[in-house]
Scaffold this active site. Structure first.
Site, PDB file in Angstrom:
ATOM      1  N   TYR A   1       2.981   4.642   0.872  1.00 39.79           N
ATOM      2  CA  TYR A   1       3.731   5.033   2.071  1.00 39.79           C
ATOM      3  C   TYR A   1       2.800   5.737   3.052  1.00 39.79           C
ATOM      4  CZ  TYR A   1       8.127   4.156  -0.466  1.00 39.79           C
ATOM      5  OH  TYR A   1       9.169   3.576  -1.154  1.00 39.79           O
TER       6      TYR A   1
ATOM      7  N   ASP B   1       0.850  -1.186   0.000  1.00 36.14           N
ATOM      8  CA  ASP B   1       0.000   0.000   0.000  1.00 36.14           C
ATOM      9  C   ASP B   1       0.889   1.241   0.000  1.00 36.14           C
ATOM     10  OD1 ASP B   1       0.901  -0.283   2.618  1.00 36.14           O
ATOM     11  OD2 ASP B   1      -1.073  -0.721   3.435  1.00 36.14           O
TER      12      ASP B   1
ATOM     13  N   PHE C   1       6.323   2.480  -4.319  1.00 38.67           N
ATOM     14  CA  PHE C   1       7.711   2.612  -3.863  1.00 38.67           C
ATOM     15  C   PHE C   1       8.352   3.950  -4.224  1.00 38.67           C
ATOM     16  CE2 PHE C   1       7.091  -2.017  -4.344  1.00 38.67           C
ATOM     17  CZ  PHE C   1       7.314  -2.398  -3.033  1.00 38.67           C
TER      18      PHE C   1
ATOM     19  N   HIS D   1       9.746  -8.502   0.929  1.00 38.78           N
ATOM     20  CA  HIS D   1       9.502  -7.070   0.763  1.00 38.78           C
ATOM     21  C   HIS D   1      10.771  -6.291   1.112  1.00 38.78           C
ATOM     22  CE1 HIS D   1       7.682  -3.097   1.481  1.00 38.78           C
ATOM     23  NE2 HIS D   1       6.681  -3.516   0.736  1.00 38.78           N
TER      24      HIS D   1
END
Length: 217
Positions: free
Chosen positions: A67, A65, A78, A184
């Site tokens: 930041y 999701d 990202f 991740h």
């Protein structure tokens, strides 16, 4: 929700508006923006679809999701705006990029990747601490977009970072597309799960094998 899309992805996503899940999703997102802090800016929800037509998709990077900090999320998974401080995940991504390909990068704006046909797609396109159900609400949309790409575009590399993103791996059924997966890039997962997985060189190797132009990372 206003789509704010100027590519032919708009037609694809408009078709989602006719499906049963959409009304609940759209109403909840609209209400959230009226009463809570929601990220990214409302105009940037579908930003990742604004850089190329769907048939030009070469690579899809799936995150979780946006930041959670107010000035970080910009609509691309990202990515942050140019000259903005890098979040931990992006620091780790750039560390791996340097280890993998020797590329030193400090600009966190990943729109140059997007312009090359990289869909930077979060599993949920919105985040709010007051609306923890966003991940589940966006789930069907994300599934449908991934399936659409897999069914209509060949020679695509899908990169799944993190366990949440990996749930979508079974959706990839086209043997002319390819999959890369790892942990991740968040601080808690990098050692042994993300570092040294070489996603950037592997992606370009796969694109070359599928007669696609390479990504300039």
């Amino acid at each position: 929700m206003n789509l704010n899309i100027n590519t032919n992805w708009k037609t694809i996503i408009e078709a989602q508006q006719t499906l049963s899940y959409w009304q609940t999703l759209a109403n909840t997102v609209d209400l959230a923006y009226q009463h809570a802090l929601v990220l990214p800016k409302k105009a940037d929800i579908f930003k990742s679809f604004n850089y190329f037509n769907f048939e030009a998709t070469k690579l899809v990077i799936i995150g979780q999701d946006p930041y959670p900090n107010q000035n970080d999320a910009n609509g691309l998974a990202f990515s942050v705006n140019r000259d903005h401080d890098l979040p931990h995940s992006l620091i780790n991504i750039f560390h791996e990029l340097q280890t993998d390909l020797g590329i030193v990068r400090s600009n966190g704006d990943l729109s140059d990747w997007a312009k090359q046909g990289v869909l930077l797609l979060n599993s949920a396109l919105t985040f709010s601490k007051q609306y923890p159900n966003f991940l589940s609400l966006w789930n069907q949309f994300t599934k449908n977009i991934i399936q659409f790409i897999d069914q209509h575009v060949q020679g695509v590399v899908f990169i799944f970072w993190g366990n949440f993103a990996k749930q979508y791996i079974p959706l990839i059924q086209n043997n002319r597309n390819a999959i890369i997966s790892s942990g991740h890039p968040s601080f808690a997962n990098v050692h042994g799960k993300f570092f040294n997985t070489k996603p950037f060189s592997r992606a370009n190797h796969l694109l070359k094998r599928m007669n696609k132009s390479l990504i300039i990372w």
